[in-house]
Design a protein around this motif. Sequence first.
Motif, PDB file in Angstrom:
ATOM      1  N   UNK A  44       0.752  -1.183  -0.003  1.00 38.17           N
ATOM      2  CA  UNK A  44       0.091   0.104   0.118  1.00 38.17           C
ATOM      3  C   UNK A  44       0.986   1.270  -0.070  1.00 38.17           C
ATOM      4  N   UNK A  45       2.085   0.850  -0.024  1.00 41.32           N
ATOM      5  CA  UNK A  45       2.932   2.229   0.177  1.00 41.32           C
ATOM      6  C   UNK A  45       2.748   3.258   1.339  1.00 41.32           C
ATOM      7  N   UNK A  46       2.866   2.481   2.386  1.00 43.50           N
ATOM      8  CA  UNK A  46       2.592   3.319   3.747  1.00 43.50           C
ATOM      9  C   UNK A  46       3.935   4.009   4.104  1.00 43.50           C
ATOM     10  N   UNK A  47       3.953   5.349   4.390  1.00 41.27           N
ATOM     11  CA  UNK A  47       4.967   5.824   4.675  1.00 41.27           C
ATOM     12  C   UNK A  47       5.594   5.549   6.219  1.00 41.27           C
ATOM     13  N   UNK A  48       6.873   5.764   6.396  1.00 45.71           N
ATOM     14  CA  UNK A  48       7.501   5.378   7.747  1.00 45.71           C
ATOM     15  C   UNK A  48       6.847   6.183   9.016  1.00 45.71           C
ATOM     16  N   UNK A  49       6.015   7.289   8.616  1.00 46.00           N
ATOM     17  CA  UNK A  49       5.496   7.913   9.933  1.00 46.00           C
ATOM     18  C   UNK A  49       3.955   7.582  10.169  1.00 46.00           C
ATOM     19  N   UNK A  50       3.790   6.339   9.734  1.00 46.91           N
ATOM     20  CA  UNK A  50       2.564   5.769   9.895  1.00 46.91           C
ATOM     21  C   UNK A  50       2.666   4.465  10.771  1.00 46.91           C
ATOM     22  N   UNK A  51       1.652   4.143  11.703  1.00 46.81           N
ATOM     23  CA  UNK A  51       1.669   2.773  12.243  1.00 46.81           C
ATOM     24  C   UNK A  51       0.640   1.985  11.636  1.00 46.81           C
ATOM     25  N   UNK A  52       0.794   0.662  11.369  1.00 44.82           N
ATOM     26  CA  UNK A  52       0.034  -0.129  10.935  1.00 44.82           C
ATOM     27  C   UNK A  52      -0.563  -1.113  12.325  1.00 44.82           C
ATOM     28  N   UNK A  53      -1.751  -1.144  12.675  1.00 47.72           N
ATOM     29  CA  UNK A  53      -2.462  -1.804  13.628  1.00 47.72           C
ATOM     30  C   UNK A  53      -3.369  -2.810  13.383  1.00 47.72           C
ATOM     31  N   UNK A  54      -3.306  -3.954  13.988  1.00 46.29           N
ATOM     32  CA  UNK A  54      -4.066  -4.962  13.510  1.00 46.29           C
ATOM     33  C   UNK A  54      -5.157  -5.152  14.822  1.00 46.29           C
ATOM     34  N   UNK A  55      -6.438  -4.900  14.934  1.00 41.52           N
ATOM     35  CA  UNK A  55      -7.201  -4.739  16.111  1.00 41.52           C
ATOM     36  C   UNK A  55      -8.325  -5.628  15.835  1.00 41.52           C
ATOM     37  N   UNK A  72      -2.141   2.766  23.029  1.00 39.32           N
ATOM     38  CA  UNK A  72      -1.997   1.320  23.837  1.00 39.32           C
ATOM     39  C   UNK A  72      -1.674   0.528  22.680  1.00 39.32           C
ATOM     40  N   UNK A  73      -2.208   0.537  21.744  1.00 40.35           N
ATOM     41  CA  UNK A  73      -1.907  -0.513  20.540  1.00 40.35           C
ATOM     42  C   UNK A  73      -0.639  -0.345  19.811  1.00 40.35           C
ATOM     43  N   UNK A  74      -0.284   1.251  19.713  1.00 41.17           N
ATOM     44  CA  UNK A  74       1.147   1.378  19.109  1.00 41.17           C
ATOM     45  C   UNK A  74       2.165   0.974  19.906  1.00 41.17           C
ATOM     46  N   UNK A  75       1.923   1.195  21.365  1.00 45.68           N
ATOM     47  CA  UNK A  75       3.157   0.618  22.418  1.00 45.68           C
ATOM     48  C   UNK A  75       3.299  -0.746  22.143  1.00 45.68           C
ATOM     49  N   UNK A  76       2.462  -1.360  21.941  1.00 47.03           N
ATOM     50  CA  UNK A  76       2.387  -2.979  22.175  1.00 47.03           C
ATOM     51  C   UNK A  76       2.359  -3.765  20.863  1.00 47.03           C
ATOM     52  N   UNK A  77       2.528  -3.025  19.805  1.00 49.40           N
ATOM     53  CA  UNK A  77       2.792  -3.663  18.502  1.00 49.40           C
ATOM     54  C   UNK A  77       1.454  -4.609  18.329  1.00 49.40           C
ATOM     55  N   UNK A  78       0.262  -3.968  18.640  1.00 52.23           N
ATOM     56  CA  UNK A  78      -1.187  -4.644  18.296  1.00 52.23           C
ATOM     57  C   UNK A  78      -1.059  -6.092  19.260  1.00 52.23           C
ATOM     58  N   UNK A  79      -0.429  -6.062  20.341  1.00 52.64           N
ATOM     59  CA  UNK A  79      -0.264  -7.486  21.148  1.00 52.64           C
ATOM     60  C   UNK A  79      -0.779  -7.066  22.466  1.00 52.64           C
ATOM     61  N   UNK A  80      -1.752  -5.902  22.913  1.00 51.14           N
ATOM     62  CA  UNK A  80      -1.823  -5.564  24.013  1.00 51.14           C
ATOM     63  C   UNK A  80      -2.626  -6.735  24.778  1.00 51.14           C
ATOM     64  N   UNK A  81      -3.616  -7.131  23.961  1.00 50.56           N
ATOM     65  CA  UNK A  81      -4.383  -8.378  24.416  1.00 50.56           C
ATOM     66  C   UNK A  81      -4.077  -9.640  23.486  1.00 50.56           C
ATOM     67  N   UNK A  82      -4.883 -10.718  23.573  1.00 54.06           N
ATOM     68  CA  UNK A  82      -4.990 -11.934  22.887  1.00 54.06           C
ATOM     69  C   UNK A  82      -5.365 -11.456  21.601  1.00 54.06           C
ATOM     70  N   UNK A  83      -4.683 -11.396  20.294  1.00 53.73           N
ATOM     71  CA  UNK A  83      -5.059 -10.782  18.985  1.00 53.73           C
ATOM     72  C   UNK A  83      -5.996 -12.124  18.488  1.00 53.73           C
ATOM     73  N   UNK A  84      -6.699 -11.735  17.403  1.00 52.67           N
ATOM     74  CA  UNK A  84      -7.213 -12.684  16.418  1.00 52.67           C
ATOM     75  C   UNK A  84      -6.394 -13.270  15.710  1.00 52.67           C
TER      76      UNK A  84
END
Length: 361
Positions: free
Chosen positions: A61-72, A228-240
Amino acid sequence: MTRAFNFNAGPAAIPLEVLKQAQEQFVDYKGAGMSIMEMSHRSALYEQVNNEAQSLLRELFGIPDNYHVLLLQGGASTQFAMLPLNLIRPGGAGAYVMTGAWADKALKEAKLVGDTVIAASTEADKFMRMPDMSEIVVPDNASYLHLTSNETIGGTQFTEFPNTGNVPLIADMSSDILSRPIDVSNFGVIYAGAQKNLGPSGVTVVIIRDDLAKDSPKTIPSMFRYDTHVKTNSLYNTPPSFSVYMVSLVLQWIKAKGGVAQMEQYNRDKTKLIYDAIDQSGGFYLGCAQPQSRSLMNITFRIHSEELEKQFIKESEQEGFIGLKGHRDVGGLRASTYNAVPLESCQALAQFMADFQKRNG
């Protein structure tokens, strides 16, 4: 095995190659002696899956470095609430472009959180078109401008996006993410439920600019804070975990197919078959969306008789077509042609439409 011609609006088609790969790895993932569903989300193997999904999405998707990708979790519907909770500032308002049912749901959730304003609306045209850029007026106190890039129910899609200057542009791309290249840097946040173009239901992608993610208000619960999710790399709680794994496989499939630009051409080739069947029917089939706003993901159309529509659905199901009944709120007919829907399925539908017209025209 006979595969259905799957035109479901969501959950939707997943590439057969991906399903077969998942089947091969289902019981024993990479020699671990267990399924990906059984292993700890803190394990090195799962962390690799989590990171690969994010990395592939950045690449494709050509996501720039100044963006976070979260899997929620929670689907796009949870983002309807998270966005205003995190981004409406004191004295500010969430601005919304009203283009149909999904935009309306996002607005209703924001109203529960703070002040809102409608920046443009196509309700007068029964939401059968997207607004021109000149129609979108961003108020001075807007904390952000929210739009829905593709409305699955009406079958309309933005072909261009407004320039909002310093006001963050937010897009719900649940139904057309990775279907065409876009410039991510024009957006503050992009979010999407996975169950249409990215994989199975259960995981929601959020692409958020750094400055919008770092200052979540301390007054909202931890699970609803982006930081919260940025700091934990989308692993704050059990992910899907299985859904994330499937997204990673779908992203690998898109890359192998030539990437997002190739997906766009493939989608245009597919949908042209069906739109041509509508436009060349001499009025037997009637397209719902105005031509300049027609979606590449959801093709909505009618037949002049509701009885014939019911017959169309019944006969199509007998021929192996699934999901062609229009949304319950609007009726009619709808074919959802997401990335994973094969060209052959669209060819078969176009042929069925021609045959049905010959028999009933």
